[in-house]
Design a protein around this motif. Sequence first.
Motif, PDB file in Angstrom:
ATOM      1  N   THR A  62      16.374 -21.341   9.687  1.00 56.53           N
ATOM      2  CA  THR A  62      17.433 -22.106  10.335  1.00 56.53           C
ATOM      3  C   THR A  62      18.772 -21.568   9.855  1.00 56.53           C
ATOM      4  O   THR A  62      18.982 -21.412   8.645  1.00 56.53           O
ATOM      5  N   VAL A  63      19.662 -21.268  10.789  1.00 59.18           N
ATOM      6  CA  VAL A  63      21.019 -20.864  10.428  1.00 59.18           C
ATOM      7  C   VAL A  63      21.964 -21.972  10.865  1.00 59.18           C
ATOM      8  O   VAL A  63      21.815 -22.550  11.945  1.00 59.18           O
ATOM      9  N   ALA A  64      22.938 -22.290  10.015  1.00 57.69           N
ATOM     10  CA  ALA A  64      23.865 -23.382  10.296  1.00 57.69           C
ATOM     11  C   ALA A  64      25.272 -22.965   9.917  1.00 57.69           C
ATOM     12  O   ALA A  64      25.486 -22.291   8.901  1.00 57.69           O
ATOM     13  N   THR A  65      26.225 -23.365  10.737  1.00 60.16           N
ATOM     14  CA  THR A  65      27.635 -23.168  10.405  1.00 60.16           C
ATOM     15  C   THR A  65      28.291 -24.527  10.236  1.00 60.16           C
ATOM     16  O   THR A  65      27.964 -25.484  10.939  1.00 60.16           O
ATOM     17  N   MET A  66      29.203 -24.608   9.311  1.00 63.59           N
ATOM     18  CA  MET A  66      29.939 -25.851   9.112  1.00 63.59           C
ATOM     19  C   MET A  66      30.882 -26.109  10.287  1.00 63.59           C
ATOM     20  O   MET A  66      30.989 -27.227  10.770  1.00 63.59           O
ATOM     21  N   LEU A 106      39.514 -24.780   8.413  1.00 64.18           N
ATOM     22  CA  LEU A 106      40.562 -25.063   7.437  1.00 64.18           C
ATOM     23  C   LEU A 106      40.680 -26.550   7.127  1.00 64.18           C
ATOM     24  O   LEU A 106      41.698 -26.995   6.600  1.00 64.18           O
ATOM     25  N   SER A 107      39.630 -27.320   7.434  1.00 64.13           N
ATOM     26  CA  SER A 107      39.674 -28.765   7.218  1.00 64.13           C
ATOM     27  C   SER A 107      38.425 -29.300   6.528  1.00 64.13           C
ATOM     28  O   SER A 107      38.190 -30.509   6.542  1.00 64.13           O
ATOM     29  N   ILE A 108      37.623 -28.426   5.949  1.00 55.95           N
ATOM     30  CA  ILE A 108      36.435 -28.882   5.230  1.00 55.95           C
ATOM     31  C   ILE A 108      36.879 -29.424   3.876  1.00 55.95           C
ATOM     32  O   ILE A 108      37.554 -28.727   3.110  1.00 55.95           O
ATOM     33  N   THR A 109      36.529 -30.653   3.584  1.00 57.02           N
ATOM     34  CA  THR A 109      36.936 -31.287   2.331  1.00 57.02           C
ATOM     35  C   THR A 109      35.735 -31.929   1.653  1.00 57.02           C
ATOM     36  O   THR A 109      34.713 -32.217   2.284  1.00 57.02           O
ATOM     37  N   ILE A 110      35.885 -32.173   0.357  1.00 63.50           N
ATOM     38  CA  ILE A 110      34.844 -32.845  -0.416  1.00 63.50           C
ATOM     39  C   ILE A 110      35.093 -34.345  -0.329  1.00 63.50           C
ATOM     40  O   ILE A 110      35.995 -34.882  -0.982  1.00 63.50           O
ATOM     41  N   ASP A 111      34.323 -35.018   0.502  1.00 64.28           N
ATOM     42  CA  ASP A 111      34.392 -36.477   0.570  1.00 64.28           C
ATOM     43  C   ASP A 111      33.022 -37.007   0.983  1.00 64.28           C
ATOM     44  O   ASP A 111      32.099 -36.225   1.224  1.00 64.28           O
ATOM     45  N   GLN A 112      32.914 -38.309   1.060  1.00 61.59           N
ATOM     46  CA  GLN A 112      31.597 -38.904   1.294  1.00 61.59           C
ATOM     47  C   GLN A 112      31.064 -38.579   2.686  1.00 61.59           C
ATOM     48  O   GLN A 112      29.881 -38.275   2.838  1.00 61.59           O
ATOM     49  N   ASP A 113      31.898 -38.626   3.697  1.00 61.27           N
ATOM     50  CA  ASP A 113      31.440 -38.303   5.044  1.00 61.27           C
ATOM     51  C   ASP A 113      30.927 -36.870   5.120  1.00 61.27           C
ATOM     52  O   ASP A 113      29.882 -36.594   5.718  1.00 61.27           O
ATOM     53  N   ALA A 135      27.391 -20.269   0.814  1.00 58.69           N
ATOM     54  CA  ALA A 135      28.620 -19.614   0.389  1.00 58.69           C
ATOM     55  C   ALA A 135      28.755 -19.630  -1.134  1.00 58.69           C
ATOM     56  O   ALA A 135      28.220 -20.518  -1.799  1.00 58.69           O
ATOM     57  N   PRO A 136      29.494 -18.690  -1.694  1.00 61.75           N
ATOM     58  CA  PRO A 136      29.682 -18.642  -3.138  1.00 61.75           C
ATOM     59  C   PRO A 136      30.696 -19.686  -3.616  1.00 61.75           C
ATOM     60  O   PRO A 136      31.586 -20.087  -2.856  1.00 61.75           O
ATOM     61  N   PRO A 137      30.591 -20.126  -4.868  1.00 64.41           N
ATOM     62  CA  PRO A 137      31.542 -21.119  -5.394  1.00 64.41           C
ATOM     63  C   PRO A 137      32.985 -20.624  -5.452  1.00 64.41           C
ATOM     64  O   PRO A 137      33.915 -21.419  -5.351  1.00 64.41           O
ATOM     65  N   VAL A 138      33.169 -19.312  -5.625  1.00 59.97           N
ATOM     66  CA  VAL A 138      34.504 -18.708  -5.673  1.00 59.97           C
ATOM     67  C   VAL A 138      34.600 -17.670  -4.565  1.00 59.97           C
ATOM     68  O   VAL A 138      33.796 -16.742  -4.504  1.00 59.97           O
ATOM     69  N   MET A 194      38.732 -18.096   0.479  1.00 59.19           N
ATOM     70  CA  MET A 194      39.320 -19.191   1.243  1.00 59.19           C
ATOM     71  C   MET A 194      38.596 -20.499   0.974  1.00 59.19           C
ATOM     72  O   MET A 194      37.427 -20.530   0.595  1.00 59.19           O
ATOM     73  N   SER A 195      39.329 -21.603   1.193  1.00 57.68           N
ATOM     74  CA  SER A 195      38.848 -22.924   0.847  1.00 57.68           C
ATOM     75  C   SER A 195      37.596 -23.324   1.623  1.00 57.68           C
ATOM     76  O   SER A 195      36.681 -23.933   1.062  1.00 57.68           O
ATOM     77  N   ASP A 196      37.526 -23.009   2.924  1.00 56.19           N
ATOM     78  CA  ASP A 196      36.351 -23.406   3.696  1.00 56.19           C
ATOM     79  C   ASP A 196      35.062 -22.907   3.065  1.00 56.19           C
ATOM     80  O   ASP A 196      34.049 -23.610   3.041  1.00 56.19           O
ATOM     81  N   HIS A 197      35.092 -21.679   2.559  1.00 54.76           N
ATOM     82  CA  HIS A 197      33.897 -21.128   1.917  1.00 54.76           C
ATOM     83  C   HIS A 197      33.556 -21.904   0.641  1.00 54.76           C
ATOM     84  O   HIS A 197      32.403 -22.262   0.397  1.00 54.76           O
ATOM     85  N   GLU A 198      34.562 -22.165  -0.153  1.00 54.24           N
ATOM     86  CA  GLU A 198      34.326 -22.846  -1.429  1.00 54.24           C
ATOM     87  C   GLU A 198      33.909 -24.302  -1.227  1.00 54.24           C
ATOM     88  O   GLU A 198      33.046 -24.813  -1.951  1.00 54.24           O
ATOM     89  N   MET A 199      34.502 -24.980  -0.279  1.00 55.57           N
ATOM     90  CA  MET A 199      34.111 -26.359   0.009  1.00 55.57           C
ATOM     91  C   MET A 199      32.680 -26.406   0.541  1.00 55.57           C
ATOM     92  O   MET A 199      31.907 -27.312   0.208  1.00 55.57           O
ATOM     93  N   THR A 200      32.326 -25.443   1.371  1.00 55.13           N
ATOM     94  CA  THR A 200      30.948 -25.359   1.862  1.00 55.13           C
ATOM     95  C   THR A 200      29.981 -25.210   0.713  1.00 55.13           C
ATOM     96  O   THR A 200      28.946 -25.899   0.645  1.00 55.13           O
ATOM     97  N   SER A 201      30.298 -24.325  -0.213  1.00 56.62           N
ATOM     98  CA  SER A 201      29.426 -24.091  -1.367  1.00 56.62           C
ATOM     99  C   SER A 201      29.172 -25.379  -2.139  1.00 56.62           C
ATOM    100  O   SER A 201      28.035 -25.727  -2.479  1.00 56.62           O
ATOM    101  N   ARG A 202      30.244 -26.113  -2.414  1.00 53.17           N
ATOM    102  CA  ARG A 202      30.114 -27.346  -3.187  1.00 53.17           C
ATOM    103  C   ARG A 202      29.335 -28.411  -2.415  1.00 53.17           C
ATOM    104  O   ARG A 202      28.470 -29.109  -2.983  1.00 53.17           O
TER     105      ARG A 202
END
Length: 254
Positions: free
Chosen positions: A39-43, A85-92, A112-115, A118-126
């Motif tokens: 399965t491949v998925a994009t945020m 450019l709008s991926i954030t760490i929150d409950q939703d 995605a890697p933790p570092v 760009m932010s979208d990659h890092e937020m995805t990782s977390r």
Amino acid sequence: MVKQAESLRILAIHAHPDDIEIQCAGTLARLKNLGCHITVATMTAGDCGSAEMGPVEIANVRRAEAQKAADLLGADCMCLEFRDLSITIDQDSRQRVTEAVRKARPDIVITAPPVDYMSDHEMTSRLVRDACFGASAPNYTTHQFQPAPPTEKIPHLYYVDPIEGVDYFGNPIKPQFIIDVTETFELKMKMLACHESQRAWLRKQHGLDEYMEGAERWSAARGKEIGVAYGEAYVQHCGHPYPSSNLLRELLEN
């Protein structure tokens, strides 16, 4: 090992359409050849990925390109419908990604890697890390439409290379291991070429097909490190309580 592989489920989830193709499509193709379910998925659907089209129009184009690439691999395809450019760490966000993990029910997750640059990659990782942890917790509810049941276990979790293998400051990030993708590199490049809207955008910006050439150049650099034509590099998340046996490497290096 092949009999074991036939029962395994793989989830590759990254921020944008084309990230998976650039970073791990060769590995996914090798796993598919072993009989794994992919399965491949994009945020996001890539709604900021054009200088000419508006966000709705380019998102529709890029969803179709992602599906075309997944079809070449014979993989399921999903989009979690975040915005660029709008991926954030929150409950939703955490609930949405956890639901994706529960639906895919993976034995192995590649993300995605933790570092990265760009932010979208890092937020995805977390978020993916958190989702892999929470997906098996019965009392963690996602409040999503037609929710899937909790998973039976925490999957093996792997991070792809950051772009060009460096941190924010240009310092190299050393991978734990590199997978030989020489035999599947042609398919990887065909999958990447499906993302024509991005090739056109970068051709306009750079005046050359850096989109394809850059992917080939970096795959060759990683391959050279292990004495093969092309490679894709990984770091495994082994912190408590994630599995520490290297299932991905065992599958593809034996």
